[in-house]
Design a protein around this motif. Sequence first.
Motif, PDB file in Angstrom:
ATOM      1  N   MET A   1     -23.003   7.357   5.699  1.00  0.00           N
ATOM      2  CA  MET A   1     -22.449   6.356   4.798  1.00  0.00           C
ATOM      3  C   MET A   1     -20.937   6.486   4.746  1.00  0.00           C
ATOM      4  N   SER A   2     -20.289   5.393   4.357  1.00  0.00           N
ATOM      5  CA  SER A   2     -18.855   5.430   4.115  1.00  0.00           C
ATOM      6  C   SER A   2     -18.527   4.443   3.009  1.00  0.00           C
ATOM      7  N   ALA A   3     -17.481   4.754   2.265  1.00  0.00           N
ATOM      8  CA  ALA A   3     -17.058   3.887   1.162  1.00  0.00           C
ATOM      9  C   ALA A   3     -15.552   3.985   1.027  1.00  0.00           C
ATOM     10  N   SER A   4     -14.946   2.924   0.531  1.00  0.00           N
ATOM     11  CA  SER A   4     -13.507   2.943   0.279  1.00  0.00           C
ATOM     12  C   SER A   4     -13.187   2.056  -0.910  1.00  0.00           C
ATOM     13  N   TYR A   5     -12.089   2.394  -1.567  1.00  0.00           N
ATOM     14  CA  TYR A   5     -11.632   1.613  -2.716  1.00  0.00           C
ATOM     15  C   TYR A   5     -10.125   1.444  -2.611  1.00  0.00           C
ATOM     16  N   ASP A   6      -9.674   0.179  -2.677  1.00  0.00           N
ATOM     17  CA  ASP A   6      -8.247  -0.125  -2.607  1.00  0.00           C
ATOM     18  C   ASP A   6      -7.647  -0.044  -3.996  1.00  0.00           C
ATOM     19  N   ILE A   7      -6.900   1.012  -4.233  1.00  0.00           N
ATOM     20  CA  ILE A   7      -6.227   1.157  -5.525  1.00  0.00           C
ATOM     21  C   ILE A   7      -5.142   0.101  -5.654  1.00  0.00           C
ATOM     22  N   THR A   8      -4.371  -0.077  -4.594  1.00  0.00           N
ATOM     23  CA  THR A   8      -3.417  -1.169  -4.468  1.00  0.00           C
ATOM     24  C   THR A   8      -3.599  -1.770  -3.089  1.00  0.00           C
ATOM     25  N   GLU A   9      -2.783  -2.756  -2.745  1.00  0.00           N
ATOM     26  CA  GLU A   9      -2.878  -3.325  -1.405  1.00  0.00           C
ATOM     27  C   GLU A   9      -2.534  -2.306  -0.339  1.00  0.00           C
ATOM     28  N   ALA A  10      -1.762  -1.289  -0.695  1.00  0.00           N
ATOM     29  CA  ALA A  10      -1.324  -0.295   0.274  1.00  0.00           C
ATOM     30  C   ALA A  10      -2.091   1.022   0.184  1.00  0.00           C
ATOM     31  N   LEU A  11      -2.598   1.363  -0.981  1.00  0.00           N
ATOM     32  CA  LEU A  11      -3.188   2.684  -1.217  1.00  0.00           C
ATOM     33  C   LEU A  11      -4.705   2.584  -1.309  1.00  0.00           C
TER      34      LEU A  11
END
Length: 924
Positions: free
Chosen positions: A872-882
């Motif tokens: 599995m993989s997951a990601s979360y964009d805190i900002t457009e860059a981070l």
Amino acid sequence: MNQSTFKKSTLYAAMLVAMSGGAYAQQESSGEDAQNIEVIEVQGIRSALTKSAAIKRDSDGIVDAITAEDIGKLPDTNLAESLQRISGVSIDRANNEGNKVTVRGFGPDFNLVTLNGRQMPNSSALQSAGISRSFNFREIAAESVSGVNVYKTGRANVSSGGIGATIDIQSARPFDYDEFTAFASAKAIYDTSVESGDDITPEISGMISSTFLDGTLGLLLSASHSERDSHTDVVGTDGWVRNRSADNVDKSAIDTSKNPEQAIWTPWTARVEHFDTERERQNAQAVLQFQPFDGLVATVDYTMSRLKEVSQTNRMAFWFDSPMGSADVNGTLIDPRDPDDELNFWAWEYYEEKENDSIGVNIEWQATDSLSFGLDLHDSTSHSNPDGQTAETLANLKNPPGSVALIGADFDGEIPAIIVDDSSLPGGGYAKQNIVSDLYQKRGYEMENNIKQYHLSGSWENLGTDSALARINFGVVRTEYEVDTYLSEVFSFVDVPLDNLDLDFIELGDTADQFPGTENLFPLIPQYNVHQFIDIVAAEGKFVEPSIRTNGISEDTTALYVSVDVDTEFNEMPVKMNAGVRYESTDVTAYSIQNGILAMNYRHVQELRPVFDDVPSEQALSGDYTRILPNLDVSMTVTDELVTRFSYSRTLARAGISAMFPATVVNARPGGPFNASQGNPNLLPITSDNFDVSVEYYLDDGSYASVGYFKKYVENFIGAGTENRAINDVNGEPLRDPSVDPRPGCPDASEIPNSACLSQASDPVISWEVATPDNIQNRVVDGWEFNVQYMFADSGFGAVANYTLVDSDEAFDPYNFEQTIALTGLSDSGNLIGFYEGDNFQIRFAYNWRDEFLLSLGNEPTFTEAYGQLDMSASYDITEALTITFDGLNLTDETARRHGRFEEQLLSAEQYGPRYNLGISYKF
């Protein structure tokens, strides 16, 4: 895992679609089509899949691909593990990490790997790993790759060498981006298996790219550094041998309708071991691009990778000298027993250091509106253990011979039940006072592979509107391929004091506890350092000078190609065609340098060793061949949604490197077997006539379904032709066996050979079984590929599913002892991927399954059993860059098992544990 288990796992994974994430992209495009398609900035799963579906639909040939979701973000943490998401592509794993790929049932040596269209070298520091032409994907970080194309059928302008596929890894160029672009990422790798080392290790990567002088000059720099510590539990044997100790085995249960000869197989050993591995990897690339005027782009690039991997191993085992027991219906001795024997306590170190460097120059010139030229030059080298470091060091301790009343094992489960009666030793077999020295061995294996390639290409485009002829492509390629290997080896039985050796034992604990029956393994594992033992041997003056053997090969290929692109219609249905032919001429020269054999030395009841003179001599052989490789790709757009394709191509895979070394290598034991091998540089390439048909149905938003059928007629498979004959010594006399009627004082393990233990004129001549590779068989391979990719409207949910069926006209017959050819890697495989992607959040679950396959065929075969893994993989964009990311690999703690001719002939049962990555990335 059997078929029904796979179906259950597939249903389970399907339930995760609504909460899962995937970064899988698949495309089919010809080289020319890919250049003419507008570059789309891919960010996120849906964008990558939509782009791949569009390229697949518009392509001529059969090309699948993976595209990075964003800068430095390939779908998986490992390039091979991304490739396995493509239908028809399967991987081998080492240390729970993808390293080599199989395509449509053809193993790593039948696939060619290129970097930006350039053939890449490969080297191996471990003799046990063999010499392969196939690039190992563990050596390149996924973050440095922008995409991968998998050419499943041949094209005239694509490098030859892959029957399964040609796999082209693509890296970024500064002109791919608008002005300044950069990213940086850092990950913490948590490996749950670690017992010695750091549980958490770092991985960092970054890239910076910018253009200058109004976009006429571009510079890109990228680099990555990764560290990983890991642990592997292994339970198994060192192989099964046919018809050894046959008089001690009860054969009454053998099914003579299948095994009329009543052949039996006995194990060499039973063992339990711990692998503790430390690995460091660095990748870097520098790319400079210059466009002095419109129509001319020059690119200079340098790519490097460095890999260092050290594994420390301790093994608890025993050796079956003369096993007795009962054979099962197949002929396998499943309950071997050996009285009056001993336990073995091993220490091992594997050391591998690799340096890969590639420098290239590329010039693309649009000479006129219709005529363009390209020039590509590169010089690439892969060098393993460049300072000649020892690649393998091992030592063994034992109880005094015959001091253990009984050793045995029962092989009727997934792992063996170990039986030891050491009551005859005061304090038991593990007491240090009951342990003596046995042997040591050191192998230094240095290898260098250099490839120089020069490619001049051209393309004429028809700018008129009245002709179906769209384009003519042509080119010439010169490839200079060289391999040099240097092997130093020493093996010796020694008797040295162990008073100063730091020998300890640890309890078995949770070793291999995912397998049933671990409570029946050895209770303890030895702990000592192999180098400390070697130091003791040296201090006692018993270290033996190594034997040296050098081999090399030079392969020069000149290729000419031409192809035409046609755009026309049939009954108002658009038709696209590409027809081409490639002519290749190859010259091969191989050499070996080694000392001549003076005599055979009876050193030990288990060792009959050649004694060499001190005069190295060179032997050289040569060969040559030419091949014509045509191709035809046709695609027709039947309706707005329906596309059909047909492809024909002839492809080739060149003979394995080690199969062409002319040296004669002998391997003997007292009483036999007496095996020898000699290479053949005049081997012809394996060629395949490939036919592909497919039907594809496209919906909106990147959704599609496709089914394809392929068939391959393969010629000149390489097998080992054998003959029984004498081998002469340096004086032209046949080698003889001094162990048949040994003279007084023999065997003698003294470092200076005892003349009485050397072969003499009165000893019987040895009849060697000499194996020489040759082109001896043809095969037919066919299969089906099914793909579904679906986006659930604008919900953010999506799924990808594919399944591949592969078959051959001749399967491996376990009762055919004359079979010297079998197709390694042939197996069915499947993937199920589900994902969700919102504005700031994405998550994916990916399940990959591969059926049982033949891994290798030597004197006895090795099968890898069916394996399925959930990641599995997951990601979360805190900002457009981070962005923060999380990956989980082998979530269900799957294990791997390999066996010999039959399932009960266990070779290795391996347990790795899950692995997790937590990361953060920033894009400028």
